[in-house]
Scaffold this motif. Sequence first.
Motif, PDB file in Angstrom:
ATOM      1  N   ILE A  55       0.863  -1.242  -0.062  1.00  0.00           N
ATOM      2  CA  ILE A  55      -0.054  -0.130  -0.037  1.00  0.00           C
ATOM      3  C   ILE A  55       0.838   1.142  -0.063  1.00  0.00           C
ATOM      4  N   GLY A  56       1.862   1.209   0.810  1.00  0.00           N
ATOM      5  CA  GLY A  56       2.838   2.371   0.932  1.00  0.00           C
ATOM      6  C   GLY A  56       3.518   2.678  -0.432  1.00  0.00           C
ATOM      7  N   MET A  57       4.283   1.390  -0.983  1.00  0.00           N
ATOM      8  CA  MET A  57       4.806   1.534  -2.579  1.00  0.00           C
ATOM      9  C   MET A  57       3.678   2.005  -3.657  1.00  0.00           C
ATOM     10  N   ALA A  58       2.275   1.688  -3.346  1.00  0.00           N
ATOM     11  CA  ALA A  58       1.436   2.293  -4.455  1.00  0.00           C
ATOM     12  C   ALA A  58       1.212   3.704  -4.203  1.00  0.00           C
ATOM     13  N   TRP A  59       1.324   4.125  -2.910  1.00  0.00           N
ATOM     14  CA  TRP A  59       1.056   5.624  -2.928  1.00  0.00           C
ATOM     15  C   TRP A  59       2.231   6.266  -3.434  1.00  0.00           C
ATOM     16  N   LEU A 298      -5.233   3.932  -6.666  1.00  0.00           N
ATOM     17  CA  LEU A 298      -5.312   4.979  -5.433  1.00  0.00           C
ATOM     18  C   LEU A 298      -6.559   5.541  -5.386  1.00  0.00           C
ATOM     19  N   PHE A 299      -7.138   5.930  -6.577  1.00  0.00           N
ATOM     20  CA  PHE A 299      -8.467   6.549  -6.730  1.00  0.00           C
ATOM     21  C   PHE A 299      -9.542   5.665  -6.332  1.00  0.00           C
ATOM     22  N   VAL A 303     -12.031   6.508  -3.124  1.00  0.00           N
ATOM     23  CA  VAL A 303     -13.580   6.650  -3.308  1.00  0.00           C
ATOM     24  C   VAL A 303     -14.062   5.372  -2.301  1.00  0.00           C
ATOM     25  N   GLY A 304     -13.602   4.329  -2.165  1.00  0.00           N
ATOM     26  CA  GLY A 304     -14.145   3.443  -1.495  1.00  0.00           C
ATOM     27  C   GLY A 304     -14.373   3.756   0.024  1.00  0.00           C
ATOM     28  N   MET A 305     -13.161   4.359   0.480  1.00  0.00           N
ATOM     29  CA  MET A 305     -13.085   4.630   1.863  1.00  0.00           C
ATOM     30  C   MET A 305     -14.171   5.892   2.177  1.00  0.00           C
ATOM     31  N   LEU A 306     -14.244   6.781   1.120  1.00  0.00           N
ATOM     32  CA  LEU A 306     -15.201   8.003   1.263  1.00  0.00           C
ATOM     33  C   LEU A 306     -16.789   7.161   1.405  1.00  0.00           C
ATOM     34  N   LEU A 307     -16.959   6.394   0.681  1.00  0.00           N
ATOM     35  CA  LEU A 307     -18.345   5.673   0.612  1.00  0.00           C
ATOM     36  C   LEU A 307     -18.811   5.049   1.846  1.00  0.00           C
ATOM     37  N   VAL A 308     -17.453   4.300   2.240  1.00  0.00           N
ATOM     38  CA  VAL A 308     -17.821   3.434   3.660  1.00  0.00           C
ATOM     39  C   VAL A 308     -17.880   4.437   4.816  1.00  0.00           C
TER      40      VAL A 308
END
Length: 324
Positions: A55-59, A298-299, A303-308
Amino acid sequence: MPAETEVNGNLRGTERGAPAVREASLLRRMAAHKTLYLLFIPVLLYYALVRYWPIGMAWIVAFKDLQLGAGVWQSEWVGLDNFRVMFTDPQLVKVLRNTVEISLLRLAVGFVPPIILAIMFHDLASNRFKKWTQTIVYIPHFFSWVIVFGIVFALFSTGSGFVNNMLEWFGLPRKEFFLDQDWFRPLLVGSAVWKEIGWGTIIYLAALASVDTQLYEAAAMDGAGPLRRVYHITLPSLVPVIIFLVCLNLGTILYAGGEQILLFYNQAVLDTADVVDTWIYRESLARLQFSIGTAMGLFQSFVGMLLVLATNAASKKYTGRGIW
């Protein structure tokens, strides 16, 4: 007055000392169970290296122009350029629309059947029959999507598919199910529901196992029939689990089942089948634009986090229940 000052001072001193006391107590408990904490270290390392490190590498990769030869750290920082390319892609609107439509279709069609099936399992009187039927409906979950596609192809293919053979037997023309845009989504969602319906009952059955059986006995003595017991006892007992799963499912609204769609889709149905996951696949692996594909990932997560968060807040406001 001096006595009051002394008391207040002692109270403030106690408040300041409370964290230190809790910290010392925590350290003492950890020392008392140090063997268990040592055994837990491999688990922490697993999650740190396998789950959180990517996850960190993806950022990082999302904000770089990743070159395979240079690696992540030597590649050039490009700021928001990857997101600019992503949001100006002419295919993006169609891809997002298809993704949301397919995800909502999956949710609408696939959410209720596991609840009904779990209630039926819960009310079955024969434990032996219940075990057999549960085993049968759980099995498809363990099939890979390749096997599921093979089964669907055997049923709906034009040349020797069972459904087309039946159509021909009734004097009807054969149909190109896999090349028809109107049939692509029903095939996609139907096969997904068939694969996961049994597995989806597990969490509902776990919730129903905690319901006091005396409630059903009392309702039966009061003259309540099976449907009324389901309405007044079973369904209210499942409400917390239903809210929990709705919140989580809405968090995956931009994940429409990329692995399954990659197997099912073709050029003829691309206009209705192209989703975010297939867009990422094309950009990352076909065009070797790894950073742009990572930016889209990442997008999706954002979006998933905002929806949750939004769903959980709305649920707590209107029903008084939420994930946390």
